[in-house]
Design an enzyme around this catalytic site. Structure first.
Site, PDB file in Angstrom:
ATOM      1  N   VAL A  81       8.458  17.659   2.493  1.00 34.26           N
ATOM      2  CA  VAL A  81       8.375  17.410   1.045  1.00 34.26           C
ATOM      3  C   VAL A  81       7.413  18.378   0.352  1.00 34.26           C
ATOM      4  O   VAL A  81       7.484  18.569  -0.860  1.00 34.26           O
ATOM      5  CB  VAL A  81       7.921  15.960   0.717  1.00 34.26           C
ATOM      6  CG1 VAL A  81       8.921  14.928   1.207  1.00 34.26           C
ATOM      7  CG2 VAL A  81       6.521  15.662   1.242  1.00 34.26           C
ATOM      8  N   ASN A 107       7.392   8.577  -0.787  1.00 31.97           N
ATOM      9  CA  ASN A 107       6.626   7.737   0.150  1.00 31.97           C
ATOM     10  C   ASN A 107       5.954   8.537   1.263  1.00 31.97           C
ATOM     11  O   ASN A 107       4.976   8.079   1.852  1.00 31.97           O
ATOM     12  CB  ASN A 107       7.596   6.688   0.732  1.00 31.97           C
ATOM     13  CG  ASN A 107       7.032   5.975   1.929  1.00 31.97           C
ATOM     14  OD1 ASN A 107       6.266   5.032   1.796  1.00 31.97           O
ATOM     15  ND2 ASN A 107       7.380   6.445   3.128  1.00 31.97           N
ATOM     16  N   SER A 159      -2.410   4.542  -3.649  1.00 29.28           N
ATOM     17  CA  SER A 159      -3.216   3.757  -2.714  1.00 29.28           C
ATOM     18  C   SER A 159      -4.411   3.147  -3.420  1.00 29.28           C
ATOM     19  O   SER A 159      -4.971   3.759  -4.340  1.00 29.28           O
ATOM     20  CB  SER A 159      -3.701   4.674  -1.590  1.00 29.28           C
ATOM     21  OG  SER A 159      -4.696   4.011  -0.837  1.00 29.28           O
ATOM     22  N   TYR A 172      -7.476  12.226   0.172  1.00 28.15           N
ATOM     23  CA  TYR A 172      -6.364  11.287   0.016  1.00 28.15           C
ATOM     24  C   TYR A 172      -6.432  10.566  -1.340  1.00 28.15           C
ATOM     25  O   TYR A 172      -5.432  10.449  -2.052  1.00 28.15           O
ATOM     26  CB  TYR A 172      -6.451  10.292   1.176  1.00 28.15           C
ATOM     27  CG  TYR A 172      -5.410   9.225   1.233  1.00 28.15           C
ATOM     28  CD1 TYR A 172      -4.088   9.529   1.539  1.00 28.15           C
ATOM     29  CD2 TYR A 172      -5.749   7.886   1.034  1.00 28.15           C
ATOM     30  CE1 TYR A 172      -3.123   8.533   1.628  1.00 28.15           C
ATOM     31  CE2 TYR A 172      -4.802   6.887   1.127  1.00 28.15           C
ATOM     32  CZ  TYR A 172      -3.488   7.210   1.425  1.00 28.15           C
ATOM     33  OH  TYR A 172      -2.552   6.210   1.517  1.00 28.15           O
ATOM     34  N   LYS A 176      -3.788  10.800  -4.330  1.00 31.22           N
ATOM     35  CA  LYS A 176      -3.097   9.578  -4.749  1.00 31.22           C
ATOM     36  C   LYS A 176      -3.292   9.313  -6.237  1.00 31.22           C
ATOM     37  O   LYS A 176      -2.404   8.776  -6.900  1.00 31.22           O
ATOM     38  CB  LYS A 176      -3.568   8.381  -3.910  1.00 31.22           C
ATOM     39  CG  LYS A 176      -3.037   8.392  -2.472  1.00 31.22           C
ATOM     40  CD  LYS A 176      -1.513   8.392  -2.437  1.00 31.22           C
ATOM     41  CE  LYS A 176      -0.924   7.960  -1.108  1.00 31.22           C
ATOM     42  NZ  LYS A 176       0.552   8.202  -1.058  1.00 31.22           N
ATOM     43  N   ALA A 204      -0.426  -2.305   4.109  1.00 30.32           N
ATOM     44  CA  ALA A 204       0.475  -2.783   5.164  1.00 30.32           C
ATOM     45  C   ALA A 204       0.169  -2.105   6.493  1.00 30.32           C
ATOM     46  O   ALA A 204      -0.395  -1.013   6.534  1.00 30.32           O
ATOM     47  CB  ALA A 204       1.922  -2.496   4.768  1.00 30.32           C
ATOM     48  N   SER A 206       0.796   0.078   9.539  1.00 33.33           N
ATOM     49  CA  SER A 206       1.589   1.252   9.917  1.00 33.33           C
ATOM     50  C   SER A 206       0.675   2.122  10.774  1.00 33.33           C
ATOM     51  O   SER A 206      -0.491   1.793  10.967  1.00 33.33           O
ATOM     52  CB  SER A 206       2.039   2.031   8.680  1.00 33.33           C
ATOM     53  OG  SER A 206       0.972   2.806   8.178  1.00 33.33           O
ATOM     54  N   ARG A 207       1.195   3.261  11.232  1.00 30.81           N
ATOM     55  CA  ARG A 207       0.323   4.107  12.059  1.00 30.81           C
ATOM     56  C   ARG A 207      -0.855   4.661  11.231  1.00 30.81           C
ATOM     57  O   ARG A 207      -1.850   5.082  11.793  1.00 30.81           O
ATOM     58  CB  ARG A 207       1.115   5.231  12.707  1.00 30.81           C
ATOM     59  CG  ARG A 207       1.609   6.273  11.730  1.00 30.81           C
ATOM     60  CD  ARG A 207       2.259   7.425  12.454  1.00 30.81           C
ATOM     61  NE  ARG A 207       2.729   8.396  11.490  1.00 30.81           N
ATOM     62  CZ  ARG A 207       3.274   9.548  11.819  1.00 30.81           C
ATOM     63  NH1 ARG A 207       3.415   9.883  13.073  1.00 30.81           N
ATOM     64  NH2 ARG A 207       3.665  10.386  10.890  1.00 30.81           N
TER      65      ARG A 207
HETATM   66  P1  NAI Z   1       3.657   6.255   8.229  1.00 32.55           P
HETATM   67  O1  NAI Z   1       2.860   7.311   8.881  1.00 32.55           O
HETATM   68  O2  NAI Z   1       4.231   5.182   9.096  1.00 32.55           O
HETATM   69  O3  NAI Z   1       4.845   6.878   7.392  1.00 32.55           O
HETATM   70  C1  NAI Z   1       4.760   8.083   6.700  1.00 32.55           C
HETATM   71  C2  NAI Z   1       5.992   8.907   7.035  1.00 32.55           C
HETATM   72  O4  NAI Z   1       5.969  10.112   6.239  1.00 32.55           O
HETATM   73  C3  NAI Z   1       6.042   9.349   8.502  1.00 32.55           C
HETATM   74  O5  NAI Z   1       7.252   8.940   9.102  1.00 32.55           O
HETATM   75  C4  NAI Z   1       5.900  10.858   8.437  1.00 32.55           C
HETATM   76  O6  NAI Z   1       6.641  11.542   9.439  1.00 32.55           O
HETATM   77  C5  NAI Z   1       6.437  11.165   7.045  1.00 32.55           C
HETATM   78  N1  NAI Z   1       5.944  12.442   6.535  1.00 32.55           N
HETATM   79  C6  NAI Z   1       4.666  12.898   6.574  1.00 32.55           C
HETATM   80  N2  NAI Z   1       4.576  14.100   6.031  1.00 32.55           N
HETATM   81  C7  NAI Z   1       5.813  14.435   5.621  1.00 32.55           C
HETATM   82  C8  NAI Z   1       6.341  15.577   4.972  1.00 32.55           C
HETATM   83  N3  NAI Z   1       5.560  16.612   4.654  1.00 32.55           N
HETATM   84  N4  NAI Z   1       7.663  15.609   4.668  1.00 32.55           N
HETATM   85  C9  NAI Z   1       8.460  14.553   5.007  1.00 32.55           C
HETATM   86  N5  NAI Z   1       8.006  13.454   5.635  1.00 32.55           N
HETATM   87  C10 NAI Z   1       6.697  13.391   5.939  1.00 32.55           C
HETATM   88  O7  NAI Z   1       2.707   5.601   7.132  1.00 32.55           O
HETATM   89  P2  NAI Z   1       2.943   4.481   5.997  1.00 32.55           P
HETATM   90  O8  NAI Z   1       1.751   3.601   5.998  1.00 32.55           O
HETATM   91  O9  NAI Z   1       4.275   3.876   6.104  1.00 32.55           O
HETATM   92  O10 NAI Z   1       2.832   5.383   4.681  1.00 32.55           O
HETATM   93  C11 NAI Z   1       3.808   5.477   3.675  1.00 32.55           C
HETATM   94  C12 NAI Z   1       3.142   5.801   2.353  1.00 32.55           C
HETATM   95  O11 NAI Z   1       2.375   4.691   1.920  1.00 32.55           O
HETATM   96  C13 NAI Z   1       2.185   6.994   2.422  1.00 32.55           C
HETATM   97  O12 NAI Z   1       2.310   7.751   1.237  1.00 32.55           O
HETATM   98  C14 NAI Z   1       0.841   6.317   2.461  1.00 32.55           C
HETATM   99  O13 NAI Z   1      -0.181   7.152   1.988  1.00 32.55           O
HETATM  100  C15 NAI Z   1       1.082   5.136   1.572  1.00 32.55           C
HETATM  101  N6  NAI Z   1       0.135   4.045   1.706  1.00 32.55           N
HETATM  102  C16 NAI Z   1       0.148   3.266   2.821  1.00 32.55           C
HETATM  103  C17 NAI Z   1      -0.744   2.217   2.917  1.00 32.55           C
HETATM  104  C18 NAI Z   1      -0.717   1.282   4.056  1.00 32.55           C
HETATM  105  O14 NAI Z   1      -1.473   0.297   4.013  1.00 32.55           O
HETATM  106  N7  NAI Z   1       0.109   1.511   5.073  1.00 32.55           N
HETATM  107  C19 NAI Z   1      -1.765   1.973   1.890  1.00 32.55           C
HETATM  108  C20 NAI Z   1      -1.643   2.815   0.749  1.00 32.55           C
HETATM  109  C21 NAI Z   1      -0.741   3.816   0.690  1.00 32.55           C
END
Ligand code: NAI
Length: 308
Positions: A81, A107, A159, A172, A176, A204, A206-207
Protein backbone atom coordinates in the site's frame (compact mmCIF):
# COMPACT_ATOMS: atom_id res chain seq x y z
CA UNK A 1 -29.32 5.37 17.15
CA UNK A 2 -27.13 7.68 15.08
CA UNK A 3 -29.13 9.87 12.74
CA UNK A 4 -28.79 8.68 9.18
CA UNK A 5 -28.54 4.95 9.94
CA UNK A 6 -31.73 3.04 9.09
CA UNK A 7 -32.85 -0.21 10.68
CA UNK A 8 -32.86 -2.17 7.40
CA UNK A 9 -30.55 -5.17 7.03
CA UNK A 10 -27.13 -4.12 5.85
CA UNK A 11 -26.54 -5.84 2.53
CA UNK A 12 -23.55 -5.41 0.22
CA UNK A 13 -24.90 -7.37 -2.74
CA UNK A 14 -23.61 -5.72 -5.93
CA UNK A 15 -20.95 -3.77 -4.03
CA UNK A 16 -17.21 -4.08 -4.58
CA UNK A 17 -14.93 -3.63 -1.58
CA UNK A 18 -11.19 -3.33 -1.09
CA UNK A 19 -9.73 -4.18 2.31
CA UNK A 20 -6.02 -3.50 2.71
CA UNK A 21 -4.01 -5.68 5.06
CA UNK A 22 -6.83 -8.22 4.89
CA UNK A 23 -4.59 -11.28 5.19
CA UNK A 24 -4.77 -11.32 8.98
CA UNK A 25 -6.23 -9.74 12.12
CA UNK A 26 -8.85 -7.04 11.74
CA UNK A 27 -8.63 -6.79 7.96
CA UNK A 28 -9.36 -10.50 7.54
CA UNK A 29 -12.40 -10.15 9.74
CA UNK A 30 -13.69 -7.10 7.81
CA UNK A 31 -13.16 -8.88 4.47
CA UNK A 32 -15.03 -11.99 5.66
CA UNK A 33 -17.83 -9.82 7.07
CA UNK A 34 -18.23 -7.82 3.85
CA UNK A 35 -18.18 -10.96 1.70
CA UNK A 36 -20.69 -12.73 3.96
CA UNK A 37 -23.14 -9.92 3.26
CA UNK A 38 -22.67 -10.06 -0.49
CA UNK A 39 -19.72 -7.79 -1.34
CA UNK A 40 -17.10 -8.84 -3.87
CA UNK A 41 -13.85 -8.28 -2.05
CA UNK A 42 -10.28 -7.45 -3.05
CA UNK A 43 -8.20 -9.02 -0.29
CA UNK A 44 -4.99 -7.00 -0.28
CA UNK A 45 -2.03 -8.10 1.81
CA UNK A 46 1.70 -7.80 1.36
CA UNK A 47 2.18 -10.59 3.89
CA UNK A 48 5.23 -9.16 5.62
CA UNK A 49 6.25 -9.35 9.26
CA UNK A 50 4.85 -7.23 12.07
CA UNK A 51 7.51 -4.55 11.47
CA UNK A 52 6.88 -4.51 7.74
CA UNK A 53 9.78 -6.55 6.38
CA UNK A 54 9.37 -9.29 3.79
CA UNK A 55 6.34 -10.41 1.83
CA UNK A 56 4.26 -13.57 1.42
CA UNK A 57 1.36 -14.10 -0.99
CA UNK A 58 -0.14 -16.81 1.17
CA UNK A 59 -1.65 -14.29 3.63
CA UNK A 60 -4.06 -12.85 1.02
CA UNK A 61 -4.55 -16.23 -0.68
CA UNK A 62 -5.70 -17.92 2.54
CA UNK A 63 -8.39 -15.32 3.21
CA UNK A 64 -9.61 -15.49 -0.39
CA UNK A 65 -9.93 -19.26 0.02
CA UNK A 66 -11.83 -18.78 3.29
CA UNK A 67 -14.25 -16.36 1.62
CA UNK A 68 -14.79 -18.69 -1.33
CA UNK A 69 -15.28 -21.70 0.95
CA UNK A 70 -18.05 -19.74 2.67
CA UNK A 71 -19.71 -19.08 -0.70
CA UNK A 72 -18.42 -15.53 -1.20
CA UNK A 73 -16.48 -13.80 -3.97
CA UNK A 74 -12.95 -12.48 -3.54
CA UNK A 75 -9.71 -11.89 -5.38
CA UNK A 76 -6.24 -11.57 -3.84
CA UNK A 77 -3.85 -8.67 -4.31
CA UNK A 78 -0.30 -8.62 -2.95
CA UNK A 79 0.74 -5.01 -3.51
CA UNK A 80 2.42 -2.78 -0.99
CA UNK A 81 0.00 0.00 0.00
CA UNK A 82 2.94 2.33 0.63
CA UNK A 83 3.71 2.96 -3.05
CA UNK A 84 1.70 4.92 -5.60
CA UNK A 85 2.04 2.05 -8.10
CA UNK A 86 0.86 -0.42 -5.44
CA UNK A 87 -2.17 1.71 -4.56
CA UNK A 88 -3.10 2.09 -8.21
CA UNK A 89 -2.80 -1.63 -8.80
CA UNK A 90 -4.98 -2.48 -5.81
CA UNK A 91 -7.75 -0.26 -7.21
CA UNK A 92 -7.12 -1.59 -10.74
CA UNK A 93 -7.57 -5.13 -9.40
CA UNK A 94 -11.05 -4.16 -8.16
CA UNK A 95 -12.01 -2.43 -11.41
CA UNK A 96 -10.53 -5.09 -13.74
CA UNK A 97 -12.08 -7.97 -11.80
CA UNK A 98 -15.39 -6.55 -10.66
CA UNK A 99 -15.88 -3.33 -12.68
CA UNK A 100 -15.74 -0.70 -9.90
CA UNK A 101 -14.91 0.11 -6.31
CA UNK A 102 -17.64 1.11 -3.85
CA UNK A 103 -15.95 0.49 -0.51
CA UNK A 104 -12.39 0.95 0.69
CA UNK A 105 -11.20 -0.07 4.14
CA UNK A 106 -7.68 1.24 4.76
CA UNK A 107 -6.46 -1.20 7.37
CA UNK A 108 -2.90 -2.34 6.49
CA UNK A 109 -0.49 -1.57 9.30
CA UNK A 110 2.85 -2.28 10.92
CA UNK A 111 4.56 -1.34 14.18
CA UNK A 112 8.08 -0.18 14.98
CA UNK A 113 7.76 0.91 18.61
CA UNK A 114 10.61 2.76 20.30
CA UNK A 115 10.87 5.58 22.81
CA UNK A 116 11.25 8.92 21.03
CA UNK A 117 14.93 9.28 21.88
CA UNK A 118 15.63 5.97 20.13
CA UNK A 119 13.30 6.68 17.22
CA UNK A 120 15.61 6.36 14.20
CA UNK A 121 14.69 7.64 10.76
CA UNK A 122 13.99 4.16 9.38
CA UNK A 123 11.47 3.37 12.10
CA UNK A 124 9.82 6.76 11.63
CA UNK A 125 9.66 6.61 7.83
CA UNK A 126 8.60 2.95 7.63
CA UNK A 127 5.57 3.47 9.85
CA UNK A 128 4.61 6.75 8.15
CA UNK A 129 4.89 5.03 4.76
CA UNK A 130 2.49 2.18 5.50
CA UNK A 131 -0.13 3.99 7.59
CA UNK A 132 -0.21 7.53 6.22
CA UNK A 133 1.27 7.43 2.74
CA UNK A 134 -0.38 4.02 2.27
CA UNK A 135 -3.78 5.61 2.87
CA UNK A 136 -2.94 8.33 0.34
CA UNK A 137 -1.67 5.82 -2.26
CA UNK A 138 -4.76 3.60 -2.15
CA UNK A 139 -7.43 6.17 -1.38
CA UNK A 140 -6.59 8.61 -4.18
CA UNK A 141 -7.21 6.25 -7.13
CA UNK A 142 -10.23 4.79 -5.30
CA UNK A 143 -11.61 8.27 -4.62
CA UNK A 144 -11.19 9.28 -8.28
CA UNK A 145 -13.19 6.22 -9.37
CA UNK A 146 -15.82 6.70 -6.64
CA UNK A 147 -16.25 10.32 -7.66
CA UNK A 148 -16.96 9.24 -11.25
CA UNK A 149 -19.56 6.78 -9.97
CA UNK A 150 -21.10 9.25 -7.49
CA UNK A 151 -20.78 6.74 -4.66
CA UNK A 152 -18.20 5.66 -2.12
CA UNK A 153 -17.68 4.52 1.45
CA UNK A 154 -14.17 4.82 2.90
CA UNK A 155 -13.03 3.69 6.34
CA UNK A 156 -9.67 4.71 7.78
CA UNK A 157 -8.14 2.81 10.69
CA UNK A 158 -6.64 5.06 13.33
CA UNK A 159 -5.63 4.23 16.89
CA UNK A 160 -6.23 5.35 20.44
CA UNK A 161 -2.45 5.68 20.56
CA UNK A 162 -2.82 8.66 18.23
CA UNK A 163 -6.08 10.07 19.59
CA UNK A 164 -5.08 9.86 23.24
CA UNK A 165 -1.35 9.01 23.36
CA UNK A 166 0.60 5.84 24.13
CA UNK A 167 4.17 5.64 25.42
CA UNK A 168 6.72 4.45 22.84
CA UNK A 169 4.59 5.03 19.75
CA UNK A 170 5.48 8.50 18.43
CA UNK A 171 5.84 7.32 14.82
CA UNK A 172 2.67 5.27 14.86
CA UNK A 173 0.61 7.90 16.71
CA UNK A 174 1.72 10.69 14.39
CA UNK A 175 0.87 8.58 11.32
CA UNK A 176 -2.49 7.58 12.76
CA UNK A 177 -3.40 11.20 13.50
CA UNK A 178 -2.46 12.04 9.92
CA UNK A 179 -5.37 9.81 8.92
CA UNK A 180 -7.68 11.90 11.09
CA UNK A 181 -6.65 15.07 9.23
CA UNK A 182 -6.99 13.28 5.90
CA UNK A 183 -10.52 12.21 6.87
CA UNK A 184 -11.50 15.71 7.98
CA UNK A 185 -10.78 16.96 4.46
CA UNK A 186 -12.06 13.92 2.50
CA UNK A 187 -15.33 14.34 4.39
CA UNK A 188 -15.67 17.76 2.74
CA UNK A 189 -14.26 16.92 -0.69
CA UNK A 190 -16.38 13.75 -1.00
CA UNK A 191 -19.68 15.25 0.20
CA UNK A 192 -20.90 16.32 -3.24
CA UNK A 193 -20.25 12.83 -4.67
CA UNK A 194 -21.86 10.76 -1.91
CA UNK A 195 -18.44 9.61 -0.72
CA UNK A 196 -18.46 9.21 3.06
CA UNK A 197 -15.19 8.81 4.95
CA UNK A 198 -15.24 7.59 8.54
CA UNK A 199 -12.67 6.29 10.98
CA UNK A 200 -12.49 3.18 13.14
CA UNK A 201 -10.52 3.33 16.39
CA UNK A 202 -10.15 -0.34 17.30
CA UNK A 203 -8.76 -2.23 20.25
CA UNK A 204 -8.47 -5.95 19.50
CA UNK A 205 -6.27 -8.99 19.74
CA UNK A 206 -3.89 -9.40 16.80
CA UNK A 207 -0.18 -9.93 16.26
CA UNK A 208 0.22 -6.15 16.77
CA UNK A 209 -1.18 -6.36 20.29
CA UNK A 210 -0.10 -9.85 21.41
CA UNK A 211 2.64 -8.44 23.66
CA UNK A 212 0.49 -5.53 24.85
CA UNK A 213 -2.56 -7.16 26.47
CA UNK A 214 -2.43 -9.69 29.34
CA UNK A 215 -3.27 -13.21 27.96
CA UNK A 216 -6.78 -13.38 29.50
CA UNK A 217 -7.71 -10.04 27.90
CA UNK A 218 -6.06 -11.01 24.60
CA UNK A 219 -8.30 -14.08 24.48
CA UNK A 220 -11.46 -11.97 24.87
CA UNK A 221 -10.67 -9.00 22.62
CA UNK A 222 -11.68 -10.65 19.36
CA UNK A 223 -11.33 -8.62 16.14
CA UNK A 224 -14.89 -9.81 15.37
CA UNK A 225 -16.14 -7.10 17.73
CA UNK A 226 -14.65 -4.37 15.52
CA UNK A 227 -16.11 -5.52 12.21
CA UNK A 228 -19.78 -4.60 12.87
CA UNK A 229 -18.81 -0.93 13.30
CA UNK A 230 -16.71 -1.05 10.12
CA UNK A 231 -19.54 -2.71 8.19
CA UNK A 232 -21.95 -0.09 9.46
CA UNK A 233 -19.66 2.67 8.13
CA UNK A 234 -19.32 0.80 4.79
CA UNK A 235 -23.09 0.67 4.32
CA UNK A 236 -25.08 2.79 1.90
CA UNK A 237 -27.35 3.56 4.86
CA UNK A 238 -24.50 5.34 6.64
CA UNK A 239 -24.94 8.97 5.75
CA UNK A 240 -22.46 10.29 8.28
CA UNK A 241 -18.96 11.32 7.32
CA UNK A 242 -16.02 12.33 9.47
CA UNK A 243 -16.97 10.18 12.49
CA UNK A 244 -14.26 8.61 14.66
CA UNK A 245 -15.75 5.45 16.20
CA UNK A 246 -14.01 3.62 19.07
CA UNK A 247 -14.66 -0.10 19.19
CA UNK A 248 -13.51 -2.76 21.69
CA UNK A 249 -15.29 -5.91 22.85
CA UNK A 250 -18.94 -4.78 22.76
CA UNK A 251 -18.24 -1.08 23.37
CA UNK A 252 -18.75 1.52 20.64
CA UNK A 253 -18.45 5.29 21.07
CA UNK A 254 -17.61 8.44 19.20
CA UNK A 255 -14.51 10.53 19.79
CA UNK A 256 -14.39 14.02 18.33
CA UNK A 257 -12.15 17.04 18.28
CA UNK A 258 -14.01 19.70 20.17
CA UNK A 259 -13.15 23.22 21.23
CA UNK A 260 -13.71 24.88 24.59
CA UNK A 261 -15.48 28.24 24.95
CA UNK A 262 -12.14 29.99 25.48
CA UNK A 263 -11.56 33.60 26.53
CA UNK A 264 -11.67 36.86 24.62
CA UNK A 265 -8.75 38.96 25.79
CA UNK A 266 -8.85 41.71 23.21
CA UNK A 267 -11.11 44.06 21.32
CA UNK A 268 -9.61 42.69 18.10
CA UNK A 269 -7.12 45.58 17.91
CA UNK A 270 -4.91 45.46 20.97
CA UNK A 271 -2.64 42.37 21.10
CA UNK A 272 -2.81 40.80 24.59
CA UNK A 273 0.39 40.22 26.56
CA UNK A 274 1.69 36.71 27.37
CA UNK A 275 0.91 37.56 31.02
CA UNK A 276 -2.74 38.14 30.13
CA UNK A 277 -2.79 34.74 28.37
CA UNK A 278 -1.17 33.17 31.45
CA UNK A 279 -3.67 34.84 33.82
CA UNK A 280 -6.54 33.40 31.78
CA UNK A 281 -4.96 29.97 31.26
CA UNK A 282 -7.70 28.17 33.21
CA UNK A 283 -10.42 29.70 31.03
CA UNK A 284 -8.46 29.15 27.81
CA UNK A 285 -7.82 25.48 28.53
CA UNK A 286 -11.30 24.65 29.83
CA UNK A 287 -13.26 22.25 27.66
CA UNK A 288 -16.51 22.71 29.53
CA UNK A 289 -19.44 23.18 27.14
CA UNK A 290 -17.35 22.37 24.08
CA UNK A 291 -18.28 23.20 20.52
CA UNK A 292 -17.78 21.01 17.45
CA UNK A 293 -16.68 22.65 14.22
CA UNK A 294 -17.50 20.68 11.09
CA UNK A 295 -14.86 22.60 9.13
CA UNK A 296 -12.30 25.38 9.61
CA UNK A 297 -14.43 28.35 8.44
CA UNK A 298 -16.97 27.53 11.19
CA UNK A 299 -14.31 28.36 13.73
CA UNK A 300 -14.17 31.91 12.45
CA UNK A 301 -17.73 32.25 13.75
CA UNK A 302 -16.46 32.57 17.32
CA UNK A 303 -14.32 35.54 16.28
CA UNK A 304 -17.46 37.45 15.24
CA UNK A 305 -17.28 40.36 17.67
CA UNK A 306 -13.52 40.79 17.08
CA UNK A 307 -13.89 41.07 13.33
CA UNK A 308 -16.05 44.22 13.57
P1 NAI B 1 -2.17 -7.39 11.79
O1 NAI B 1 -0.69 -7.33 11.81
O2 NAI B 1 -2.82 -8.68 12.18
O3 NAI B 1 -2.73 -6.98 10.37
C1 NAI B 1 -2.15 -6.01 9.55
C2 NAI B 1 -2.03 -6.58 8.15
O4 NAI B 1 -1.53 -5.55 7.28
C3 NAI B 1 -1.04 -7.75 8.05
O5 NAI B 1 -1.67 -8.88 7.50
C4 NAI B 1 0.08 -7.21 7.19
O6 NAI B 1 0.67 -8.20 6.34
C5 NAI B 1 -0.63 -6.14 6.37
N1 NAI B 1 0.29 -5.14 5.85
C6 NAI B 1 1.29 -4.52 6.53
N2 NAI B 1 1.94 -3.68 5.74
C7 NAI B 1 1.35 -3.74 4.53
C8 NAI B 1 1.59 -3.07 3.31
N3 NAI B 1 2.58 -2.19 3.18
N4 NAI B 1 0.79 -3.35 2.24
C9 NAI B 1 -0.21 -4.27 2.37
N5 NAI B 1 -0.47 -4.93 3.51
C10 NAI B 1 0.30 -4.67 4.58
O7 NAI B 1 -2.67 -6.23 12.75
P2 NAI B 1 -4.13 -5.66 13.12
O8 NAI B 1 -4.15 -5.41 14.58
O9 NAI B 1 -5.20 -6.47 12.52
O10 NAI B 1 -4.05 -4.22 12.43
C11 NAI B 1 -4.96 -3.72 11.48
C12 NAI B 1 -5.02 -2.21 11.57
O11 NAI B 1 -5.63 -1.83 12.79
C13 NAI B 1 -3.64 -1.54 11.54
O12 NAI B 1 -3.72 -0.36 10.78
C14 NAI B 1 -3.42 -1.21 12.99
O13 NAI B 1 -2.52 -0.15 13.15
C15 NAI B 1 -4.81 -0.87 13.42
N6 NAI B 1 -5.04 -0.90 14.86
C16 NAI B 1 -5.08 -2.09 15.52
C17 NAI B 1 -5.33 -2.10 16.87
C18 NAI B 1 -5.47 -3.36 17.63
O14 NAI B 1 -5.81 -3.28 18.82
N7 NAI B 1 -5.25 -4.52 17.01
C19 NAI B 1 -5.47 -0.85 17.64
C20 NAI B 1 -5.47 0.32 16.84
C21 NAI B 1 -5.24 0.28 15.51
Amino acid sequence: MEEGISMSTIDFTGRVAIVTGAGAGLGRCHALGLAKRGAKVVVNDLGGTRDGTGSDDSAANKVVEEIKAAGGEAVPNYDNVATVAGGENIVKTAIDTYGKVDILVNNAGILRDKSFVKMDEESWDGVMAVHLKGAYCVTRPAFISMRENGYGRIVMTTSGAGLFGNFGQTNYSAAKMGLVGLTNVLKLEGAKYNIKTNVIVPVAASRLTEDVFPPELFEKMKPDFITPAVLCMCAEECEDSGMFINAALGYYSRSAIVTGPGAILSDGKKVPTPEEVMENWGKITSIENPQYFDQLPEMFGVLGPLLQ
